[in-house]
Motif scaffolding. Structure first.
Motif, PDB file in Angstrom:
ATOM      1  N   UNK A  28       0.665  -1.139  -0.242  1.00 53.47           N
ATOM      2  CA  UNK A  28      -0.038   0.058  -0.044  1.00 53.47           C
ATOM      3  C   UNK A  28       0.732   1.289  -0.022  1.00 53.47           C
ATOM      4  N   UNK A  29       2.055   1.316   0.621  1.00 54.29           N
ATOM      5  CA  UNK A  29       2.909   2.361   0.786  1.00 54.29           C
ATOM      6  C   UNK A  29       3.439   2.716  -0.552  1.00 54.29           C
ATOM      7  N   UNK A  30       3.787   1.615  -1.256  1.00 53.86           N
ATOM      8  CA  UNK A  30       4.621   1.800  -2.459  1.00 53.86           C
ATOM      9  C   UNK A  30       3.468   2.317  -3.541  1.00 53.86           C
ATOM     10  N   UNK A  31       2.390   1.826  -3.433  1.00 47.32           N
ATOM     11  CA  UNK A  31       1.289   2.178  -4.508  1.00 47.32           C
ATOM     12  C   UNK A  31       0.904   3.877  -4.142  1.00 47.32           C
ATOM     13  N   UNK A  32       1.131   4.187  -2.897  1.00 39.82           N
ATOM     14  CA  UNK A  32       0.728   5.707  -2.577  1.00 39.82           C
ATOM     15  C   UNK A  32       2.011   6.603  -3.061  1.00 39.82           C
ATOM     16  N   UNK A  33       3.259   6.051  -2.807  1.00 38.73           N
ATOM     17  CA  UNK A  33       4.382   6.795  -3.490  1.00 38.73           C
ATOM     18  C   UNK A  33       4.304   6.701  -4.902  1.00 38.73           C
ATOM     19  N   UNK A  34       3.893   5.603  -5.417  1.00 36.94           N
ATOM     20  CA  UNK A  34       3.795   5.824  -7.081  1.00 36.94           C
ATOM     21  C   UNK A  34       2.534   6.551  -7.561  1.00 36.94           C
ATOM     22  N   UNK A  35       1.627   6.744  -6.936  1.00 30.21           N
ATOM     23  CA  UNK A  35       0.636   7.963  -7.091  1.00 30.21           C
ATOM     24  C   UNK A  35       1.272   9.299  -6.942  1.00 30.21           C
ATOM     25  N   UNK A  36       2.180   9.458  -5.949  1.00 30.44           N
ATOM     26  CA  UNK A  36       2.738  10.699  -5.785  1.00 30.44           C
ATOM     27  C   UNK A  36       3.723  10.976  -6.905  1.00 30.44           C
ATOM     28  N   UNK A  37       4.438  10.083  -7.327  1.00 29.34           N
ATOM     29  CA  UNK A  37       5.484  10.061  -8.568  1.00 29.34           C
ATOM     30  C   UNK A  37       4.712  10.414  -9.839  1.00 29.34           C
ATOM     31  N   UNK A  38       3.365   9.992  -9.999  1.00 27.98           N
ATOM     32  CA  UNK A  38       2.612  10.190 -11.215  1.00 27.98           C
ATOM     33  C   UNK A  38       2.236  11.712 -11.171  1.00 27.98           C
ATOM     34  N   UNK A  39       2.037  12.203  -9.817  1.00 24.17           N
ATOM     35  CA  UNK A  39       1.581  13.687  -9.555  1.00 24.17           C
ATOM     36  C   UNK A  39       3.017  14.581 -10.099  1.00 24.17           C
ATOM     37  N   UNK A  40       4.099  14.103  -9.539  1.00 22.21           N
ATOM     38  CA  UNK A  40       5.249  14.796  -9.734  1.00 22.21           C
ATOM     39  C   UNK A  40       5.720  15.099 -11.247  1.00 22.21           C
ATOM     40  N   UNK A 113       9.441   2.319   1.481  1.00 26.70           N
ATOM     41  CA  UNK A 113      10.451   3.272   1.152  1.00 26.70           C
ATOM     42  C   UNK A 113      11.628   2.957   0.583  1.00 26.70           C
ATOM     43  N   UNK A 114      12.384   1.936   1.253  1.00 25.59           N
ATOM     44  CA  UNK A 114      13.463   1.277   0.654  1.00 25.59           C
ATOM     45  C   UNK A 114      13.359   1.010  -0.590  1.00 25.59           C
ATOM     46  N   UNK A 115      12.379   0.003  -1.039  1.00 25.07           N
ATOM     47  CA  UNK A 115      12.180  -0.499  -2.546  1.00 25.07           C
ATOM     48  C   UNK A 115      11.644   0.728  -3.553  1.00 25.07           C
ATOM     49  N   UNK A 116      11.008   1.586  -2.959  1.00 27.69           N
ATOM     50  CA  UNK A 116      10.928   2.718  -3.919  1.00 27.69           C
ATOM     51  C   UNK A 116      12.000   3.457  -4.288  1.00 27.69           C
ATOM     52  N   UNK A 117      12.788   3.834  -3.238  1.00 27.85           N
ATOM     53  CA  UNK A 117      14.308   4.321  -3.403  1.00 27.85           C
ATOM     54  C   UNK A 117      14.980   3.730  -4.444  1.00 27.85           C
ATOM     55  N   UNK A 118      14.731   2.395  -4.183  1.00 29.12           N
ATOM     56  CA  UNK A 118      15.769   1.553  -4.820  1.00 29.12           C
ATOM     57  C   UNK A 118      15.276   1.546  -6.354  1.00 29.12           C
ATOM     58  N   UNK A 119      14.222   1.324  -6.673  1.00 26.41           N
ATOM     59  CA  UNK A 119      13.616   1.368  -8.091  1.00 26.41           C
ATOM     60  C   UNK A 119      13.671   2.597  -8.612  1.00 26.41           C
ATOM     61  N   UNK A 120      13.806   3.664  -7.887  1.00 25.57           N
ATOM     62  CA  UNK A 120      14.149   5.194  -8.599  1.00 25.57           C
ATOM     63  C   UNK A 120      15.664   5.430  -8.977  1.00 25.57           C
ATOM     64  N   UNK A 143       9.394  15.194  -2.541  1.00 22.41           N
ATOM     65  CA  UNK A 143       9.035  16.260  -1.207  1.00 22.41           C
ATOM     66  C   UNK A 143       9.162  15.315  -0.149  1.00 22.41           C
ATOM     67  N   UNK A 144       9.495  15.452   0.730  1.00 25.70           N
ATOM     68  CA  UNK A 144       9.986  14.913   2.100  1.00 25.70           C
ATOM     69  C   UNK A 144       8.442  14.878   2.660  1.00 25.70           C
ATOM     70  N   UNK A 145       7.877  16.022   2.956  1.00 27.88           N
ATOM     71  CA  UNK A 145       6.882  16.056   3.801  1.00 27.88           C
ATOM     72  C   UNK A 145       5.490  15.275   3.352  1.00 27.88           C
ATOM     73  N   UNK A 146       5.419  15.206   1.965  1.00 26.10           N
ATOM     74  CA  UNK A 146       4.470  14.473   1.341  1.00 26.10           C
ATOM     75  C   UNK A 146       4.664  12.884   1.417  1.00 26.10           C
TER      76      UNK A 146
END
Length: 425
Positions: A28-40, A113-120, A143-146
């Motif tokens: 779920x956290x990875x999917x939320x961060x992926x949605x944030x990436x699409x917005x960025x 977060x680790x997997x997300x940063x790793x794939x980025x 963005x750190x806060x988001x």
């Protein structure tokens, strides 16, 4: 500290459940961060980014439901006498469950977060580093806060759901039943003279009969009398809303429904799913009543009584599973009608979220079944002491499982077909 000790000294099955909660939270956290990436990456497409973020609520709800089901079955929430000895009363059990669930969920968020940063591509010297640079918008600063807010949402919601699921009055009465068994055995063994033996044996039989009568259902119980009519009404309202909203010159595609281009259709689906969830306990209890109708034998009577008693515990997870299965059937019908258009909606992130929902709702139903089995242990032991053969208990378990699967499977297929019919004709 007590939550840490319970986590460290837990049974392997309990540790496995907590690990599954952490894995679900990580997805779920990875999917939320992926949605944030699409917005960025697409600041001009705020509507599409919002739709992606809203669709993350479905995996979040499934993971939270599974976390609450796991919290109900943890030994700490059921060992009331041991917790009283440790100074933890019933009022503090929800806090203990919330802390334990938050620990597992925070671990999952950290892994996400680790997997997300790793794939980025932000963690060097690691295999498969930067494998999803374009998908996760690695060219834009994070963005750190988001990021912190999105990663804290699943643990907070899961901890709150665990606290609500384990509040006083919501836990299975395993400890109480066990205490009743123990007191009955103790009363029967502390007799010294002949009359005392007869009295003790009579008291032991009374305790056994009292435990065996725990299968009895209170008259006018809530699920079939309230939830079934309301659930049926919501299902009918959802199908009617979808039929009215789908009136167009040409059939709607799956991408149009999932991208919120047809909000009436999507709202009808949500009403139908809510109706299935609400009607789950009532349908389960109705299956039990149908099994016990007429002059049933021992197997049919026992299976029917168990289904009636456990309908409130297992009915809602089964209703959620039926809602997900019906939605999957309707989506499959729409995808088959226009596969080229629907294929654009099913990327790797959509498939990951759908897989998480299916796994979580299935695991929640199995966890509820395990909780129900644990709650029936004292009564089953009493029936065996009264002379009931074990094949009687096994036959009742097989019969009630078969009836529930047939009835809920037929209902799921019918609702899925009716939900897809207005969009494919």
């Amino acid at each position: 500290m007590l939550a840490l000790r319970l986590a460290r000294g837990g049974h392997p099955l309990t540790l496995l459940r907590r690990l599954l909660v952490a894995c679900a939270t990580a997805v779920v956290g990875f999917l939320l961060l992926a949605a944030l990436s699409h917005a960025l990456a697409h600041p001009q497409q705020s509507g599409g980014s919002l739709v992606r973020l809203v669709w993350c609520l479905a995996p979040l709800a499934a993971a939270v439901q599974f976390a609450a089901a796991v919290a109900r079955t943890e030994p700490g929430s059921r060992s009331l006498s041991a917790l009283d000895t440790a100074g933890v009363g019933p009022a503090r059990i929800p806090l203990l469950a919330a802390v334990s669930t938050a620990m597992s969920s925070l671990l999952g968020s950290a892994v996400a977060l680790v997997i997300y940063l790793h794939l980025r591509g932000q963690l060097a010297s690691v295999p498969f580093d930067g494998a999803a640079v374009e998908l996760l918008a690695a060219g834009h600063p994070l963005p750190f806060a988001a990021t912190l807010v999105l990663l804290c949402v699943p643990p907070l919601v899961a901890a709150g759901a665990a606290a609500l699921a384990t509040r006083p009055g919501m836990l299975p009465a395993v400890a109480a039943a066990g205490a009743g068994t123990g007191s009955g055995a103790h009363t029967g063994t502390h007799s010294t003279d002949g009359a005392g033996h007869g009295t003790g044996g009579h008291r032991e039989r009374t305790a056994d009969e009292r435990e065996a009568q725990s299968f009895r259902v209170l008259p006018g119980s809530l699920p079939a009398a309230v939830t079934l009519p309301w659930g049926t009404a919501l299902i009918a309202a959802g199908l009617a809303t979808e039929t009215y909203a789908s009136r167009s010159p040409k059939p709607l595609s799956l991408s149009a429904v999932l991208s919120n281009s047809a909000p009436g259709v999507l709202g009808g689906w949500l009403l139908t799913a809510l109706g299935l969830v609400l009607a789950g306990p009532g349908i389960t209890q109705l299956c039990g009543r149908l099994l016990a109708v007429g002059r049933p034998g021992a197997v049919r009577l026992l299976a029917g009584r168990v289904l009636q008693q456990e309908s409130a515990r297992i009915g809602r997870p089964l209703g959620v599973l039926c809602a997900v299965a019906a939605g999957g059937l309707a989506a499959a019908e729409l995808y088959g009608a226009s596969p080229q258009v629907g294929a654009r909606m099913f990327g790797p992130l959509a498939l990951l979220g759908a897989a998480l929902v299916v796994v979580c709702v299935t695991a929640s139903a199995l966890t509820a079944a395990a909780e129900s089995r644990a709650a029936r242990k004292p009564a089953n032991a009493a029936l065996i002491r009264l002379g009931a053969p074990r094949r009687l208990l096994r036959g009742a378990a097989v019969l009630r499982s078969a009836v529930v699967c047939v009835v809920l499977g037929a209902l799921t297929w019918a609702v899925g077909q009716l939900a897809a019919l207005p969009l494919t004709t």
